[in-house]
Design a protein around this motif. Structure first.
Motif, PDB file in Angstrom:
ATOM      1  N   GLN A   1       8.456   0.204   0.090  1.00 44.75           N
ATOM      2  CA  GLN A   1       7.453  -0.848   0.254  1.00 44.75           C
ATOM      3  C   GLN A   1       7.079  -1.029   1.725  1.00 44.75           C
ATOM      4  OE1 GLN A   1       9.363  -4.194  -1.608  1.00 44.75           O
ATOM      5  NE2 GLN A   1       8.717  -3.597  -3.664  1.00 44.75           N
ATOM      6  N   VAL A   2       8.075  -0.963   2.592  1.00 45.20           N
ATOM      7  CA  VAL A   2       7.825  -1.078   4.025  1.00 45.20           C
ATOM      8  C   VAL A   2       6.958   0.097   4.483  1.00 45.20           C
ATOM      9  CG1 VAL A   2       8.895  -0.992   6.326  1.00 45.20           C
ATOM     10  CG2 VAL A   2       9.895  -2.416   4.520  1.00 45.20           C
ATOM     11  N   GLU A   3       7.284   1.288   4.006  1.00 40.07           N
ATOM     12  CA  GLU A   3       6.508   2.481   4.357  1.00 40.07           C
ATOM     13  C   GLU A   3       5.048   2.341   3.903  1.00 40.07           C
ATOM     14  OE1 GLU A   3       7.239   7.209   4.024  1.00 40.07           O
ATOM     15  OE2 GLU A   3       7.425   6.089   2.150  1.00 40.07           O
ATOM     16  N   GLN A   4       4.818   1.880   2.692  1.00 41.72           N
ATOM     17  CA  GLN A   4       3.458   1.715   2.179  1.00 41.72           C
ATOM     18  C   GLN A   4       2.692   0.653   2.965  1.00 41.72           C
ATOM     19  OE1 GLN A   4       1.706   3.672   0.098  1.00 41.72           O
ATOM     20  NE2 GLN A   4       3.569   4.883   0.331  1.00 41.72           N
ATOM     21  N   TYR A   5       3.378  -0.405   3.364  1.00 40.98           N
ATOM     22  CA  TYR A   5       2.748  -1.446   4.172  1.00 40.98           C
ATOM     23  C   TYR A   5       2.312  -0.864   5.517  1.00 40.98           C
ATOM     24  CZ  TYR A   5       2.070  -5.615   6.977  1.00 40.98           C
ATOM     25  OH  TYR A   5       1.529  -6.562   7.808  1.00 40.98           O
ATOM     26  N   TYR A   6       3.190  -0.097   6.143  1.00 37.79           N
ATOM     27  CA  TYR A   6       2.918   0.526   7.430  1.00 37.79           C
ATOM     28  C   TYR A   6       1.711   1.458   7.331  1.00 37.79           C
ATOM     29  CZ  TYR A   6       3.864   3.643  11.436  1.00 37.79           C
ATOM     30  OH  TYR A   6       3.766   4.390  12.569  1.00 37.79           O
ATOM     31  N   ILE A   7       1.666   2.273   6.311  1.00 34.19           N
ATOM     32  CA  ILE A   7       0.551   3.209   6.110  1.00 34.19           C
ATOM     33  C   ILE A   7      -0.744   2.451   5.856  1.00 34.19           C
ATOM     34  CG2 ILE A   7      -0.349   5.003   4.572  1.00 34.19           C
ATOM     35  CD1 ILE A   7       2.647   5.909   4.266  1.00 34.19           C
ATOM     36  N   SER A   8      -0.659   1.392   5.052  1.00 33.64           N
ATOM     37  CA  SER A   8      -1.852   0.576   4.769  1.00 33.64           C
ATOM     38  C   SER A   8      -2.394  -0.073   6.028  1.00 33.64           C
ATOM     39  CB  SER A   8      -1.536  -0.498   3.734  1.00 33.64           C
ATOM     40  OG  SER A   8      -1.254   0.095   2.503  1.00 33.64           O
ATOM     41  N   ARG A   9      -1.506  -0.568   6.888  1.00 31.84           N
ATOM     42  CA  ARG A   9      -1.948  -1.185   8.145  1.00 31.84           C
ATOM     43  C   ARG A   9      -2.609  -0.155   9.056  1.00 31.84           C
ATOM     44  NH1 ARG A   9      -3.552  -5.342   9.195  1.00 31.84           N
ATOM     45  NH2 ARG A   9      -2.648  -5.583  11.238  1.00 31.84           N
ATOM     46  N   LEU A  10      -2.040   1.060   9.116  1.00 29.38           N
ATOM     47  CA  LEU A  10      -2.667   2.123   9.907  1.00 29.38           C
ATOM     48  C   LEU A  10      -4.048   2.462   9.357  1.00 29.38           C
ATOM     49  CD1 LEU A  10       0.216   4.654  10.668  1.00 29.38           C
ATOM     50  CD2 LEU A  10      -1.052   3.256  12.304  1.00 29.38           C
ATOM     51  N   ALA A  11      -4.163   2.533   8.033  1.00 28.18           N
ATOM     52  CA  ALA A  11      -5.455   2.844   7.411  1.00 28.18           C
ATOM     53  C   ALA A  11      -6.478   1.753   7.714  1.00 28.18           C
ATOM     54  CB  ALA A  11      -5.290   3.030   5.912  1.00 28.18           C
ATOM     55  N   GLU A  12      -6.061   0.491   7.651  1.00 24.35           N
ATOM     56  CA  GLU A  12      -6.961  -0.621   7.986  1.00 24.35           C
ATOM     57  C   GLU A  12      -7.428  -0.516   9.437  1.00 24.35           C
ATOM     58  OE1 GLU A  12      -5.058  -4.369   7.100  1.00 24.35           O
ATOM     59  OE2 GLU A  12      -4.651  -3.737   5.042  1.00 24.35           O
ATOM     60  N   ALA A  13      -6.496  -0.181  10.328  1.00 20.33           N
ATOM     61  CA  ALA A  13      -6.841  -0.018  11.739  1.00 20.33           C
ATOM     62  C   ALA A  13      -7.822   1.142  11.907  1.00 20.33           C
ATOM     63  CB  ALA A  13      -5.583   0.217  12.573  1.00 20.33           C
ATOM     64  N   GLY A  14      -7.579   2.236  11.205  1.00 13.18           N
ATOM     65  CA  GLY A  14      -8.470   3.390  11.264  1.00 13.18           C
ATOM     66  C   GLY A  14      -9.862   3.058  10.770  1.00 13.18           C
ATOM     67  N   GLU A  15      -9.956   2.354   9.657  1.00 17.69           N
ATOM     68  CA  GLU A  15     -11.258   1.969   9.097  1.00 17.69           C
ATOM     69  C   GLU A  15     -12.025   1.066  10.060  1.00 17.69           C
ATOM     70  OE1 GLU A  15     -12.762   3.138   6.431  1.00 17.69           O
ATOM     71  OE2 GLU A  15     -11.051   4.304   5.723  1.00 17.69           O
ATOM     72  N   ALA A  16     -11.315   0.111  10.652  1.00 19.23           N
ATOM     73  CA  ALA A  16     -11.965  -0.803  11.601  1.00 19.23           C
ATOM     74  C   ALA A  16     -12.443  -0.048  12.836  1.00 19.23           C
ATOM     75  CB  ALA A  16     -11.000  -1.918  12.001  1.00 19.23           C
ATOM     76  N   ALA A  17     -11.625   0.877  13.320  1.00 21.04           N
ATOM     77  CA  ALA A  17     -11.983   1.636  14.529  1.00 21.04           C
ATOM     78  C   ALA A  17     -13.178   2.552  14.287  1.00 21.04           C
ATOM     79  CB  ALA A  17     -10.782   2.449  15.011  1.00 21.04           C
ATOM     80  N   ILE A  18     -13.201   3.235  13.148  1.00 20.06           N
ATOM     81  CA  ILE A  18     -14.339   4.133  12.914  1.00 20.06           C
ATOM     82  C   ILE A  18     -15.612   3.348  12.632  1.00 20.06           C
ATOM     83  CG2 ILE A  18     -12.962   6.130  12.225  1.00 20.06           C
ATOM     84  CD1 ILE A  18     -13.678   5.536   9.334  1.00 20.06           C
ATOM     85  N   ALA A  19     -15.481   2.192  11.990  1.00 19.89           N
ATOM     86  CA  ALA A  19     -16.661   1.351  11.764  1.00 19.89           C
ATOM     87  C   ALA A  19     -17.240   0.914  13.109  1.00 19.89           C
ATOM     88  CB  ALA A  19     -16.299   0.131  10.919  1.00 19.89           C
TER      89      ALA A  19
END
Length: 158
Positions: free
Chosen positions: A16-34
């Protein structure tokens, strides 16, 4: 020291911690590319540069998640130089209006670049790219290609 107790569910918690970490990175990536796509004020003739922006998250060289690399329609006159020699030996050289791009080449090249970088990594990795070979040239001319994306990532990730 010996520890006694029930540790069942510890692996599940780690997942669960791993999935949270990956999700946060993905959110950061989406915000940065936007941010990069909306703040980039370059001409976008073929759509390839903007389409080549995206991110990949990996672990030990394997892709876990990827985002961005959305095809963006080009807008502008895409002139290409045409040169050839006629049968009579006359050299012809002129500029012709080409067709607008749909960004598919940029999307493909950006994703290939990011995946190739991830393939060489160990542990968790996060890669964000503008995958066209001329991205740094456009940036050097004072246009924001990835600058705003980097600033956005710093705000989110720290």
């Amino acid at each position: 020291m010996k520890v006694r107790g029930d540790i069942s569910g510890l692996d599940e918690y780690g997942g669960q911690v791993e999935q949270y970490y990956i999700s946060r990175l993905a959110e950061a990536g989406e915000a940065a590319i936007a941010e990069a796509v909306t703040k980039g004020k370059y001409q976008n003739i073929t759509g390839n540069l903007r389409s080549s922006i995206g991110y990949v998250i990996g672990y030990d060289g394997k892709v876990i998640r990827e985002g961005g690399f959305h095809k963006v329609q080009g807008r502008g006159e895409n002139y290409q130089r045409v040169t050839f020699t006629t049968r009579n030996g006359k050299k012809v050289d002129f500029w012709a209006k080409g067709k607008f791009g749909d960004g598919s080449e940029g999307s493909r090249k950006g994703l290939e670049l990011a995946r190739s970088v991830i393939a060489k990594t160990k542990g968790y990795s996060f890669v964000i790219v503008a995958g066209m070979e001329y991205a740094s040239y456009v940036n050097s001319k004072g246009y924001d290609v990835m600058d705003s994306a980097k600033l956005e990532l710093k705000k989110i990730v720290g």
